[in-house]
Design an enzyme around this catalytic site. Structure first.
Site, PDB file in Angstrom:
ATOM      1  N   ASP A 145       0.912  -1.170  -0.066  1.00 44.40           N
ATOM      2  CA  ASP A 145       0.018  -0.027   0.155  1.00 44.40           C
ATOM      3  C   ASP A 145       0.814   1.212   0.024  1.00 44.40           C
ATOM      4  OD1 ASP A 145      -2.567  -1.615   0.001  1.00 44.40           O
ATOM      5  OD2 ASP A 145      -2.229  -1.644   2.081  1.00 44.40           O
ATOM      6  N   ASP A 148      -5.468  -6.239  -6.701  1.00 40.91           N
ATOM      7  CA  ASP A 148      -6.881  -6.083  -5.543  1.00 40.91           C
ATOM      8  C   ASP A 148      -7.442  -4.797  -6.353  1.00 40.91           C
ATOM      9  OD1 ASP A 148      -8.618  -5.943  -3.730  1.00 40.91           O
ATOM     10  OD2 ASP A 148      -6.982  -5.306  -2.051  1.00 40.91           O
ATOM     11  N   LEU A 149      -8.239  -5.136  -7.353  1.00 38.21           N
ATOM     12  CA  LEU A 149      -9.106  -3.763  -8.175  1.00 38.21           C
ATOM     13  C   LEU A 149     -10.657  -3.804  -7.944  1.00 38.21           C
ATOM     14  CD1 LEU A 149      -6.619  -3.253 -11.263  1.00 38.21           C
ATOM     15  CD2 LEU A 149      -6.480  -2.040  -8.842  1.00 38.21           C
ATOM     16  N   LYS A 150     -10.977  -5.088  -7.303  1.00 38.73           N
ATOM     17  CA  LYS A 150     -12.406  -5.557  -7.127  1.00 38.73           C
ATOM     18  C   LYS A 150     -13.450  -4.856  -8.108  1.00 38.73           C
ATOM     19  CE  LYS A 150     -11.506  -4.455  -2.043  1.00 38.73           C
ATOM     20  NZ  LYS A 150     -10.226  -4.165  -2.029  1.00 38.73           N
ATOM     21  N   THR A 157     -15.683  -5.782   4.906  1.00 40.63           N
ATOM     22  CA  THR A 157     -15.646  -5.698   6.350  1.00 40.63           C
ATOM     23  C   THR A 157     -15.817  -4.419   6.907  1.00 40.63           C
ATOM     24  OG1 THR A 157     -13.237  -5.493   5.911  1.00 40.63           O
ATOM     25  CG2 THR A 157     -14.031  -7.603   6.751  1.00 40.63           C
ATOM     26  N   HIS A 184     -16.399  -4.383 -10.576  1.00 40.32           N
ATOM     27  CA  HIS A 184     -17.846  -4.458 -10.227  1.00 40.32           C
ATOM     28  C   HIS A 184     -18.706  -3.663 -11.530  1.00 40.32           C
ATOM     29  CE1 HIS A 184     -21.477  -4.124  -7.349  1.00 40.32           C
ATOM     30  NE2 HIS A 184     -21.911  -4.591  -8.411  1.00 40.32           N
ATOM     31  N   ASP A 185     -18.999  -4.357 -12.518  1.00 41.67           N
ATOM     32  CA  ASP A 185     -19.731  -3.453 -13.584  1.00 41.67           C
ATOM     33  C   ASP A 185     -20.520  -4.629 -14.730  1.00 41.67           C
ATOM     34  OD1 ASP A 185     -20.090  -1.606 -15.636  1.00 41.67           O
ATOM     35  OD2 ASP A 185     -18.265  -0.534 -15.446  1.00 41.67           O
ATOM     36  N   ILE A 186     -21.120  -3.918 -15.638  1.00 41.15           N
ATOM     37  CA  ILE A 186     -21.866  -5.053 -16.484  1.00 41.15           C
ATOM     38  C   ILE A 186     -20.996  -6.136 -16.798  1.00 41.15           C
ATOM     39  CG2 ILE A 186     -23.704  -3.402 -16.738  1.00 41.15           C
ATOM     40  CD1 ILE A 186     -22.312  -3.068 -19.814  1.00 41.15           C
ATOM     41  N   PRO A 187     -21.509  -7.374 -17.178  1.00 40.80           N
ATOM     42  CA  PRO A 187     -20.662  -8.288 -17.506  1.00 40.80           C
ATOM     43  C   PRO A 187     -19.802  -8.135 -18.720  1.00 40.80           C
ATOM     44  CG  PRO A 187     -22.875  -9.180 -16.903  1.00 40.80           C
ATOM     45  CD  PRO A 187     -22.969  -7.744 -17.065  1.00 40.80           C
ATOM     46  N   ASN A 188     -20.157  -7.452 -19.713  1.00 46.10           N
ATOM     47  CA  ASN A 188     -19.361  -7.186 -21.113  1.00 46.10           C
ATOM     48  C   ASN A 188     -17.998  -6.395 -20.546  1.00 46.10           C
ATOM     49  OD1 ASN A 188     -18.797  -7.477 -23.820  1.00 46.10           O
ATOM     50  ND2 ASN A 188     -19.477  -5.396 -23.715  1.00 46.10           N
ATOM     51  N   THR A 189     -18.241  -5.466 -19.788  1.00 48.54           N
ATOM     52  CA  THR A 189     -17.173  -4.531 -19.420  1.00 48.54           C
ATOM     53  C   THR A 189     -16.245  -5.127 -18.639  1.00 48.54           C
ATOM     54  OG1 THR A 189     -18.645  -2.428 -19.697  1.00 48.54           O
ATOM     55  CG2 THR A 189     -16.845  -2.421 -18.130  1.00 48.54           C
ATOM     56  N   GLN A 193      -7.579  -2.330  12.272  1.00 46.72           N
ATOM     57  CA  GLN A 193      -8.050  -3.519  11.891  1.00 46.72           C
ATOM     58  C   GLN A 193      -8.944  -3.880  13.395  1.00 46.72           C
ATOM     59  OE1 GLN A 193      -8.561  -4.876   9.173  1.00 46.72           O
ATOM     60  NE2 GLN A 193      -6.939  -4.536   7.919  1.00 46.72           N
ATOM     61  N   LYS A 234       0.832  -7.674  -3.089  1.00 48.47           N
ATOM     62  CA  LYS A 234      -0.591  -7.256  -3.579  1.00 48.47           C
ATOM     63  C   LYS A 234      -0.707  -5.806  -4.024  1.00 48.47           C
ATOM     64  CE  LYS A 234      -4.007  -5.942  -0.548  1.00 48.47           C
ATOM     65  NZ  LYS A 234      -4.909  -4.893  -0.865  1.00 48.47           N
ATOM     66  N   ARG A 255       0.914  -3.670   6.958  1.00 48.20           N
ATOM     67  CA  ARG A 255       1.792  -2.902   7.910  1.00 48.20           C
ATOM     68  C   ARG A 255       2.664  -3.581   8.872  1.00 48.20           C
ATOM     69  NH1 ARG A 255      -3.301   0.780   9.197  1.00 48.20           N
ATOM     70  NH2 ARG A 255      -4.137  -1.168   8.475  1.00 48.20           N
TER      71      ARG A 255
HETATM   72  O1  C5P Z   1      -1.672  -3.159   6.767  1.00 45.58           O
HETATM   73  P1  C5P Z   1      -2.669  -4.267   6.834  1.00 45.58           P
HETATM   74  O2  C5P Z   1      -1.984  -5.443   7.156  1.00 45.58           O
HETATM   75  O3  C5P Z   1      -3.824  -3.844   7.528  1.00 45.58           O
HETATM   76  O4  C5P Z   1      -3.208  -4.147   5.506  1.00 45.58           O
HETATM   77  C1  C5P Z   1      -4.404  -5.109   5.221  1.00 45.58           C
HETATM   78  C2  C5P Z   1      -4.667  -5.059   3.422  1.00 45.58           C
HETATM   79  O5  C5P Z   1      -5.792  -5.867   3.090  1.00 45.58           O
HETATM   80  C3  C5P Z   1      -4.970  -3.703   3.109  1.00 45.58           C
HETATM   81  O6  C5P Z   1      -4.187  -3.536   1.470  1.00 45.58           O
HETATM   82  C4  C5P Z   1      -6.375  -3.657   3.044  1.00 45.58           C
HETATM   83  O7  C5P Z   1      -6.830  -2.557   2.121  1.00 45.58           O
HETATM   84  C5  C5P Z   1      -6.579  -4.864   2.578  1.00 45.58           C
HETATM   85  N1  C5P Z   1      -7.938  -5.341   3.201  1.00 45.58           N
HETATM   86  C6  C5P Z   1      -8.383  -5.456   4.354  1.00 45.58           C
HETATM   87  N2  C5P Z   1      -9.541  -5.699   4.777  1.00 45.58           N
HETATM   88  C7  C5P Z   1     -10.571  -6.278   3.697  1.00 45.58           C
HETATM   89  C8  C5P Z   1     -10.155  -6.301   2.605  1.00 45.58           C
HETATM   90  C9  C5P Z   1      -8.829  -5.926   1.989  1.00 45.58           C
HETATM   91  O8  C5P Z   1      -7.737  -4.946   5.303  1.00 45.58           O
HETATM   92  N3  C5P Z   1     -11.617  -6.755   4.145  1.00 45.58           N
END
Ligand code: C5P
Length: 232
Positions: free
Chosen positions: A10, A59-61, A119, A63-68, A190, A32, A211
């Site tokens: 990150d 980790d780009l997640k 989360t 979420h759009d229409i299936p074709n895109t 967290q 990642k 971290r």
């Molecule tokens: O620094 P840390 O260990 O908290 O980083 C966790 C990584 O996982 C971050 O990139 C965070 O965006 C990602 N993540 C998360 N919880 C989620 C989904 C992704 O902490 N539910």
């Protein structure tokens, strides 16, 4: 595909990422790349890290229409990513389209995993903002099962949910789990955390660690400690 530790890079840009990875000598950890780094550094960050010998989880997640999603996944697959993800909320049709897009001409493809409910989403927000009235743990398992029906490889979830996901979707359907902290480390922002050792016990297949490694005085030692606790 064995258990592995994925380092969440990150960072705000490519130079910081390369400087950080220099600290690992000839080791090439699985990394990642999230939206911040991808948007700042551009797609070349993926090809460069692949050239250096890293496995890359994008980790780009999507979420759009299936074709895109199909066409966008084809682009990400072409960059050489080893793992990518999307929101299961995009429906089974969208997830199937993603798999089609990811499959390369030689038949290989990156692993595809789904985000169920983020989360950061509480039961209250889900009910009031999204009008989903079921208990959130049931929604998570339902979305995970949809991902399985669509043919995906697994889900991102809390390590504390990994056991239930395996119960519902089978042990072959894997869990990628952030929220990992050393027993003697800082929790930071967290909330529901677990140690690498405990994540292994619960059945996580991959842990995503940011971290505790990136902010450590000695990142290589922290990474090796994670590997020892989680993989060995
Ligand atoms: O620094 P840390 O260990 O908290 O980083 C966790 C990584 O996982 C971050 O990139 C965070 O965006 C990602 N993540 C998360 N919880 C989620 C989904 C992704 O902490 N539910």
């Amino acid at each position: 595909m064995g258990k592995d530790v994925i380092i969440a890079c990150d960072f705000a840009g490519a130079e910081q990422t390369y400087a950080f990875l220099e600290k690992f000598g000839d080791k090439r950890p699985f990394v990642k790349i999230g939206m911040e780094l991808f948007y700042a550094a551009g797609p070349s960050i993926v090809t460069k890290l692949k050239e250096r010998g890293h496995k890359v989880f994008l980790d780009l997640k999507l979420h759009d229409i299936p074709n895109t999603v199909r066409k966008s996944m084809a682009v990400l697959s072409g960059l050489g990513a080893d793992m990518v993800n999307l929101h299961a909320a995009g429906t089974i049709d969208m997830m199937k389209a993603a798999l089609e897009g990811l499959t390369r001409p030689d038949g290989t493809r990156p692993l595809l995993i789904a985000v169920t409910q983020l989360t950061s989403t509480s039961q209250e927000r889900m009910e009031n903002d999204l009008l989903i009235k079921e208990p959130i743990d049931q929604v998570v398992l339902h979305y995970a099962n949809n991902a399985k029906i669509a043919g995906l490889d697994g889900v991102v979830c809390s390590p504390l949910e990994a056991g239930k996901v395996h119960e519902r979707c089978g042990s072959e359907f894997f869990t990628v789990t952030p929220g990992v902290r050393f027993a003697d480390g800082d929790v930071g922002d967290q909330v529901r955390v677990t140690t690498p050792e405990k994540a292994k016990e619960i059945g996580s297949d991959y842990i995503v660690v940011g971290r505790p490694i990136t902010a450590a005085e000695d990142p290589l030692a922290a990474y090796e400690r994670c590997m020892k606790e989680f993989v060995d």
